[in-house]
Design a protein around this motif. Structure first.
Motif, PDB file in Angstrom:
ATOM      1  N   ASN A  13       0.807  -1.218   0.000  1.00 36.92           N
ATOM      2  CA  ASN A  13       0.000   0.000   0.000  1.00 36.92           C
ATOM      3  C   ASN A  13       0.842   1.271   0.000  1.00 36.92           C
ATOM      4  O   ASN A  13       0.286   2.369   0.001  1.00 36.92           O
ATOM      5  CB  ASN A  13      -0.914   0.055   1.232  1.00 36.92           C
ATOM      6  CG  ASN A  13      -1.912  -1.078   1.270  1.00 36.92           C
ATOM      7  OD1 ASN A  13      -1.821  -1.953   2.126  1.00 36.92           O
ATOM      8  ND2 ASN A  13      -2.861  -1.072   0.357  1.00 36.92           N
ATOM      9  N   ILE A  14       2.170   1.139   0.011  1.00 41.46           N
ATOM     10  CA  ILE A  14       3.044   2.296   0.214  1.00 41.46           C
ATOM     11  C   ILE A  14       4.077   2.396  -0.900  1.00 41.46           C
ATOM     12  O   ILE A  14       4.677   1.399  -1.307  1.00 41.46           O
ATOM     13  CB  ILE A  14       3.768   2.206   1.575  1.00 41.46           C
ATOM     14  CG1 ILE A  14       2.747   2.167   2.716  1.00 41.46           C
ATOM     15  CG2 ILE A  14       4.726   3.378   1.771  1.00 41.46           C
ATOM     16  CD1 ILE A  14       3.358   1.867   4.069  1.00 41.46           C
ATOM     17  N   LEU A  15       4.284   3.618  -1.382  1.00 40.72           N
ATOM     18  CA  LEU A  15       5.358   3.918  -2.320  1.00 40.72           C
ATOM     19  C   LEU A  15       6.225   5.017  -1.725  1.00 40.72           C
ATOM     20  O   LEU A  15       5.715   6.081  -1.359  1.00 40.72           O
ATOM     21  CB  LEU A  15       4.794   4.382  -3.670  1.00 40.72           C
ATOM     22  CG  LEU A  15       5.824   4.909  -4.672  1.00 40.72           C
ATOM     23  CD1 LEU A  15       6.756   3.776  -5.131  1.00 40.72           C
ATOM     24  CD2 LEU A  15       5.143   5.560  -5.869  1.00 40.72           C
ATOM     25  N   VAL A  16       7.523   4.771  -1.613  1.00 38.82           N
ATOM     26  CA  VAL A  16       8.459   5.787  -1.132  1.00 38.82           C
ATOM     27  C   VAL A  16       8.726   6.774  -2.261  1.00 38.82           C
ATOM     28  O   VAL A  16       8.948   6.391  -3.421  1.00 38.82           O
ATOM     29  CB  VAL A  16       9.771   5.132  -0.651  1.00 38.82           C
ATOM     30  CG1 VAL A  16      10.787   6.198  -0.239  1.00 38.82           C
ATOM     31  CG2 VAL A  16       9.489   4.198   0.517  1.00 38.82           C
ATOM     32  N   THR A  17       8.701   8.064  -1.932  1.00 35.66           N
ATOM     33  CA  THR A  17       8.849   9.125  -2.935  1.00 35.66           C
ATOM     34  C   THR A  17       9.915  10.125  -2.492  1.00 35.66           C
ATOM     35  O   THR A  17      10.335  10.154  -1.338  1.00 35.66           O
ATOM     36  CB  THR A  17       7.526   9.886  -3.135  1.00 35.66           C
ATOM     37  OG1 THR A  17       7.129  10.485  -1.885  1.00 35.66           O
ATOM     38  CG2 THR A  17       6.432   8.945  -3.621  1.00 35.66           C
ATOM     39  N   HIS A  18      10.341  10.960  -3.440  1.00 38.35           N
ATOM     40  CA  HIS A  18      11.248  12.073  -3.124  1.00 38.35           C
ATOM     41  C   HIS A  18      10.420  13.192  -2.497  1.00 38.35           C
ATOM     42  O   HIS A  18       9.990  14.140  -3.163  1.00 38.35           O
ATOM     43  CB  HIS A  18      11.949  12.562  -4.383  1.00 38.35           C
ATOM     44  CG  HIS A  18      13.011  11.640  -4.883  1.00 38.35           C
ATOM     45  ND1 HIS A  18      14.184  11.414  -4.189  1.00 38.35           N
ATOM     46  CD2 HIS A  18      13.082  10.874  -5.994  1.00 38.35           C
ATOM     47  CE1 HIS A  18      14.936  10.554  -4.861  1.00 38.35           C
ATOM     48  NE2 HIS A  18      14.291  10.204  -5.950  1.00 38.35           N
ATOM     49  N   GLY A  19      10.194  13.096  -1.189  1.00 35.41           N
ATOM     50  CA  GLY A  19       9.325  14.043  -0.508  1.00 35.41           C
ATOM     51  C   GLY A  19       7.890  13.857  -0.967  1.00 35.41           C
ATOM     52  O   GLY A  19       7.604  13.166  -1.952  1.00 35.41           O
ATOM     53  N   SER A  20       6.967  14.474  -0.256  1.00 33.16           N
ATOM     54  CA  SER A  20       5.567  14.370  -0.688  1.00 33.16           C
ATOM     55  C   SER A  20       5.336  15.131  -1.986  1.00 33.16           C
ATOM     56  O   SER A  20       4.368  14.861  -2.702  1.00 33.16           O
ATOM     57  CB  SER A  20       4.631  14.887   0.410  1.00 33.16           C
ATOM     58  OG  SER A  20       4.954  16.209   0.784  1.00 33.16           O
ATOM     59  N   LYS A 181       6.494   6.078 -11.623  1.00 33.53           N
ATOM     60  CA  LYS A 181       7.735   6.480 -10.947  1.00 33.53           C
ATOM     61  C   LYS A 181       8.954   5.810 -11.588  1.00 33.53           C
ATOM     62  O   LYS A 181      10.021   6.426 -11.703  1.00 33.53           O
ATOM     63  CB  LYS A 181       7.677   6.142  -9.452  1.00 33.53           C
ATOM     64  CG  LYS A 181       8.938   6.562  -8.690  1.00 33.53           C
ATOM     65  CD  LYS A 181       8.768   6.384  -7.195  1.00 33.53           C
ATOM     66  CE  LYS A 181      10.103   6.512  -6.462  1.00 33.53           C
ATOM     67  NZ  LYS A 181      10.767   7.811  -6.651  1.00 33.53           N
ATOM     68  N   GLN A 182       8.784   4.576 -12.038  1.00 37.07           N
ATOM     69  CA  GLN A 182       9.902   3.897 -12.690  1.00 37.07           C
ATOM     70  C   GLN A 182      10.349   4.642 -13.944  1.00 37.07           C
ATOM     71  O   GLN A 182      11.529   4.626 -14.298  1.00 37.07           O
ATOM     72  CB  GLN A 182       9.503   2.466 -13.044  1.00 37.07           C
ATOM     73  CG  GLN A 182       9.443   1.544 -11.831  1.00 37.07           C
ATOM     74  CD  GLN A 182       8.923   0.161 -12.173  1.00 37.07           C
ATOM     75  OE1 GLN A 182       8.295  -0.048 -13.211  1.00 37.07           O
ATOM     76  NE2 GLN A 182       9.170  -0.801 -11.287  1.00 37.07           N
ATOM     77  N   GLY A 183       9.412   5.304 -14.593  1.00 31.96           N
ATOM     78  CA  GLY A 183       9.771   6.093 -15.768  1.00 31.96           C
ATOM     79  C   GLY A 183      10.374   7.439 -15.420  1.00 31.96           C
ATOM     80  O   GLY A 183      10.887   8.139 -16.304  1.00 31.96           O
ATOM     81  N   THR A 184      10.318   7.790 -14.157  1.00 27.54           N
ATOM     82  CA  THR A 184      10.835   9.091 -13.727  1.00 27.54           C
ATOM     83  C   THR A 184      12.232   8.987 -13.141  1.00 27.54           C
ATOM     84  O   THR A 184      13.142   9.720 -13.531  1.00 27.54           O
ATOM     85  CB  THR A 184       9.890   9.708 -12.669  1.00 27.54           C
ATOM     86  OG1 THR A 184       8.603   9.893 -13.256  1.00 27.54           O
ATOM     87  CG2 THR A 184      10.422  11.040 -12.172  1.00 27.54           C
ATOM     88  N   ASP A 185      12.421   8.064 -12.161  1.00 33.62           N
ATOM     89  CA  ASP A 185      13.722   8.021 -11.473  1.00 33.62           C
ATOM     90  C   ASP A 185      14.128   6.626 -11.001  1.00 33.62           C
ATOM     91  O   ASP A 185      15.100   6.492 -10.284  1.00 33.62           O
ATOM     92  CB  ASP A 185      13.710   8.985 -10.285  1.00 33.62           C
ATOM     93  CG  ASP A 185      12.652   8.629  -9.249  1.00 33.62           C
ATOM     94  OD1 ASP A 185      12.027   7.556  -9.361  1.00 33.62           O
ATOM     95  OD2 ASP A 185      12.437   9.426  -8.318  1.00 33.62           O
ATOM     96  N   LEU A 186      13.367   5.606 -11.352  1.00 34.86           N
ATOM     97  CA  LEU A 186      13.627   4.224 -10.967  1.00 34.86           C
ATOM     98  C   LEU A 186      13.424   3.971  -9.472  1.00 34.86           C
ATOM     99  O   LEU A 186      12.727   3.053  -9.086  1.00 34.86           O
ATOM    100  CB  LEU A 186      15.030   3.777 -11.389  1.00 34.86           C
ATOM    101  CG  LEU A 186      15.298   3.779 -12.904  1.00 34.86           C
ATOM    102  CD1 LEU A 186      16.708   3.299 -13.191  1.00 34.86           C
ATOM    103  CD2 LEU A 186      14.290   2.911 -13.649  1.00 34.86           C
ATOM    104  N   GLN A 187      14.050   4.792  -8.612  1.00 31.87           N
ATOM    105  CA  GLN A 187      13.848   4.622  -7.174  1.00 31.87           C
ATOM    106  C   GLN A 187      14.391   5.846  -6.452  1.00 31.87           C
ATOM    107  O   GLN A 187      15.132   6.636  -7.023  1.00 31.87           O
ATOM    108  CB  GLN A 187      14.564   3.375  -6.652  1.00 31.87           C
ATOM    109  CG  GLN A 187      16.096   3.485  -6.674  1.00 31.87           C
ATOM    110  CD  GLN A 187      16.756   2.342  -5.949  1.00 31.87           C
ATOM    111  OE1 GLN A 187      16.318   1.212  -6.022  1.00 31.87           O
ATOM    112  NE2 GLN A 187      17.828   2.643  -5.227  1.00 31.87           N
ATOM    113  N   CYS A 188      14.011   5.979  -5.173  1.00 41.09           N
ATOM    114  CA  CYS A 188      14.541   7.058  -4.343  1.00 41.09           C
ATOM    115  C   CYS A 188      15.931   6.701  -3.814  1.00 41.09           C
ATOM    116  O   CYS A 188      16.338   5.542  -3.818  1.00 41.09           O
ATOM    117  CB  CYS A 188      13.598   7.347  -3.177  1.00 41.09           C
ATOM    118  SG  CYS A 188      12.022   8.055  -3.670  1.00 41.09           S
TER     119      CYS A 188
END
Length: 313
Positions: A13-20, A181-188
């Motif tokens: 249920n959770i995705l880690v992001t670069h800040g909210s 998100k994978q198309g943006t930065d792959l991961q934090c």
């Protein structure tokens, strides 16, 4: 389970992001097409306007008062407007006003979200920073349709520079967030995540939060006292129960941007309020952030702003 918010999530249920903030950008990618409509509080967070507007949407502002977004106005818009794809809300210590939604309005928004099948982004970067009063459950805790997504961030409660936040919601929707998100930065940033995880393992984050809440509360108290002391009595302002901001409303016809220009000459700054309204700017408003400066500089800065306002009036 978060006892304060009344929510329960597992890893799916959770995705880690670069800040909210990244969560807001990804929300535009997931939900919005050219011509879609986003409903928001009036005023609302200016960087959310920027993030979502990039995907070609327009905004309909819903009136607010001291208890948050007005639900009768929201329901009227939902009933008569097509192509509404998102409702964006900051129900606790809102940016920019510092206001907190009532329990009744939180429940009602979840109910309307289910009734009209519209997704809600519940942005909550400041909810842990409560100075007084009782914590209120999240809008998500009343969500029966899986339409509400939550954002949060370590930026406001641990370390601003790490820029680690999260999106949480129905796992089928989160899976779509993962794809974009994978198309943006792959991961934090892995190292930043590991540092935070190790801190949480060895230290008490709630104890740390209590320390910064004590600091922010003292600064809020000084800021409010200075506004009462140095500003003209016709000025309106909010007295938040937590968070980082108070909102000032000048009499009609007094442009905050001109006040800012004069204050900058004296090396004092604030954020004019017009930028927080996506459509009809209200230029007689501005936001004060009391979190960053020590008490003596808060007093000096607000005294100068008050003097400039009095001279202008």
């Amino acid at each position: 389970m978060n006892q304060r918010l009344g929510t329960t999530f597992d890893k799916d249920n959770i995705l880690v992001t670069h800040g909210s903030q990244q969560g807001l950008d990804l929300s535009g990618k997931v939900f919005l097409d050219e011509g879609d409509i986003v409903l928001c509080e009036s005023p609302t967070y200016l960087a959310a306007i920027s993030a979502l507007k990039a995907y070609g949407c327009s905004f309909t502002e819903i009136p607010t008062d001291e208890n948050g977004m007005q639900m009768d106005a929201l329901e009227e818009v939902l009933r008569h407007t097509e192509n509404i794809k998102l409702i964006y809300a900051i129900p606790t210590f809102q940016n920019p006003t510092g206001r907190t939604w009532s329990l009744e309005r939180r429940k009602k928004l979840a109910e309307l979200s289910a009734q009209y099948n519209v997704a809600v982004i519940e942005d909550n970067p400041y909810g842990e920073l409560r100075f007084e009063g009782e914590p209120l459950p999240s809008i998500k805790s009343f969500d029966t349709a899986g339409n509400v997504l939550c954002t949060g961030s370590f930026s406001k409660i641990f370390c601003p520079g790490f820029r680690i936040g999260w999106m949480a919601g129905d796992k089928d929707i989160i899976r779509k967030y993962v794809l974009v998100k994978q198309g943006t930065d792959l991961q934090c940033n892995t190292i930043a995540q590991m540092v935070i995880a190790k801190y949480l393992e060895h230290y008490d984050i709630d104890r740390h939060i209590a320390k910064i809440v004590d600091v922010y509360k003292r600064r809020r108290n000084v800021a409010i006292a200075c506004i009462e002391k140095y500003f003209p009595p016709t000025i309106k302002f909010t007295n938040p129960e937590g968070g980082l901001f108070t909102w000032v409303e000048l009499p009609e016809g007094i442009p905050a941007r001109e006040i800012l220009t004069k204050c900058l000459e004296k090396k004092v700054a604030f954020v004019p309020g017009g930028s927080f309204f996506p459509n009809a700017n209200r230029e007689n408003t501005f936001r004060i952030n009391y979190s960053n400066m020590p008490e003596d500089r808060i007093e000096k800065g607000l005294r100068i702003i008050g003097e400039v306002v009095r001279e202008y009036m």
